[in-house]
Design a protein around this motif. Sequence first.
Motif, short mmCIF file in Angstrom:
data_model
loop_
_atom_site.label_atom_id
_atom_site.label_comp_id
_atom_site.label_asym_id
_atom_site.label_seq_id
_atom_site.Cartn_x
_atom_site.Cartn_y
_atom_site.Cartn_z
N LEU A 188 -6.72 -2.92 -0.79
CA LEU A 188 -5.21 -2.67 -0.48
C LEU A 188 -4.98 -3.55 0.65
O LEU A 188 -5.28 -3.50 1.68
N TRP A 189 -3.72 -4.17 0.63
CA TRP A 189 -3.12 -4.85 1.50
C TRP A 189 -1.57 -4.34 2.01
O TRP A 189 -0.98 -3.87 1.12
N SER A 190 -1.50 -4.43 3.42
CA SER A 190 -0.02 -4.08 3.73
C SER A 190 0.27 -4.88 5.03
O SER A 190 -0.49 -4.96 5.93
N PRO A 191 1.44 -5.39 5.22
CA PRO A 191 1.80 -6.20 6.37
C PRO A 191 1.86 -5.19 7.58
O PRO A 191 2.07 -5.74 8.68
N PHE A 192 1.95 -3.73 7.62
CA PHE A 192 2.26 -3.00 8.38
C PHE A 192 0.77 -2.09 9.23
O PHE A 192 0.21 -1.86 8.47
N GLU A 193 0.76 -2.68 10.50
CA GLU A 193 -0.56 -2.41 11.24
C GLU A 193 -0.76 -0.77 11.07
O GLU A 193 -1.81 -0.23 10.83
N ASP A 194 0.47 -0.02 11.49
CA ASP A 194 0.35 1.29 11.44
C ASP A 194 0.09 1.85 10.10
O ASP A 194 -0.81 3.01 9.89
N GLU A 195 0.53 1.38 8.96
CA GLU A 195 0.18 1.75 7.75
C GLU A 195 -1.39 1.60 7.45
O GLU A 195 -1.92 2.25 6.81
N VAL A 196 -2.02 0.46 7.81
CA VAL A 196 -3.33 -0.10 7.76
C VAL A 196 -3.98 1.11 8.28
O VAL A 196 -5.14 1.72 7.88
N SER A 201 0.76 -1.36 0.04
CA SER A 201 0.07 0.05 -0.05
C SER A 201 0.74 1.23 0.18
O SER A 201 0.53 2.33 0.65
N GLY A 202 2.01 1.40 -0.79
CA GLY A 202 2.82 2.45 -0.92
C GLY A 202 2.09 3.39 -2.22
O GLY A 202 1.01 3.05 -2.65
N GLY A 203 2.90 4.13 -2.69
CA GLY A 203 2.40 4.89 -3.90
C GLY A 203 1.98 4.12 -4.97
O GLY A 203 0.73 4.58 -5.40
N TRP A 204 2.81 3.07 -5.42
CA TRP A 204 2.31 2.58 -6.75
C TRP A 204 1.20 1.64 -6.47
O TRP A 204 0.20 1.61 -7.29
#
Length: 327
Positions: free
Chosen positions: A29-37, A9-12
């Motif tokens: 969108l998936w991210s492994p990082f809880e803070d990003e989610v 879930s970065g820019g691209w």
Amino acid sequence: MAEITILGSGGWGIAMGLSAYNCGHSVTLWSPFEDEVKMLSEKRTSEKLLKGIEIPKDIKITNDMSVIKDSLITVIATPSVAVASVAEQISRYKKNGIIVNLSKGLEGESYRRLSIIIKEKNPDCEVVVLSGPSHAEEVARNIPTSLVAASTSISAASIVQDELSSEFLRIYTSDDVVGVELGGAIKNVIAICAGICDGLKLGDNSKAALITRGLAEMSRLGVKMGANERTFSGLAGIGDLVVTCTSRHSRNNRFGNLVGNGVDIKTALAEVGTVEGYYAARLAYDLANKYNVSMPIVETCYKVLYENYPIDTVVKDLMLRPKTQEH
Ligand SMILES: NC(=O)c1ccc[n+]([C@@H]2O[C@H](COP(=O)([O-])OP(=O)(O)OC[C@H]3O[C@@H](n4cnc5c(N)ncnc54)[C@H](O)[C@@H]3O)[C@@H](O)[C@H]2O)c1
């Protein structure tokens, strides 16, 4: 409407998620990082990466990888160093379907192309590489963009073309996975050199020569590794090379600019974030040696980044190499 999950879930990842959403698909969108989610779910934007771009409420954001079970297309949009582990995680939930790789780089230990690693871990899935001149900042703003979808399965490439094309995103298909993948990985090394050119306050002539000769190096290596030479005059070759070498959006270019201005490598890396070309420089240098291909620009870049080659003599040394024919 199809289910499309974007891993990363970065820019691209966000930009391609928005593009798929605008095609009418159900997007996660998936991210492994809880803070990003948490940040993306609450703010519905990434102020750091895509300022002013809103992520619609219908786009789900999660750190639960099991969501890919239902997706027609699973997209990998992580830095290249994470692709092997993400591909491994995919295999726990997905037994078939299409995996699209957006990540540009090569595997750090084995020097293999990322699509090979993804396929190895997911043998019953079709793997498609989607590449070309595309900055997230522009795709997210619906600025017309063209990409190439390459796969050994032309039917999988055609599905990606059908599902993700729009008036803002024109996708071509190709069966030259080697060329498309190498173009995407090695242009980042040349983009660092273009940034160094700017940092050293060189001119348009120097930049044009660098892009042209950089392309010659990419094509030479690609052909030795089994690519079709014509791919390098297409979107994933010259197209991506030009955009990355000339744009202020490119992190590789910005990183090179800092290096050209005398900033040390560690500090420049920390300031810019993901710099795929830094890793690709070492890999491309080793591949050039392995395949016995002359790649003087890549070699010089490698020495600047890894062997303290003095930046003030770089250009003179390249210019005064033994004289040769153009082709
Ligand atoms: N940014 C662009 O304009 C652009 C365009 C074309 C291709 N690409 C390529 O796409 C890839 C991603 O680029 P980006 O700019 O979005 O990168 P980024 O660093 O902004 O984001 C990558 C995302 O991947 C996830 N991630 C990070 N580390 C991870 C890990 N160890 N394991 C699993 N997931 C992880 C996170 O969600 C992170 O936000 C890169 O290979 C890049 O070369 C980027």
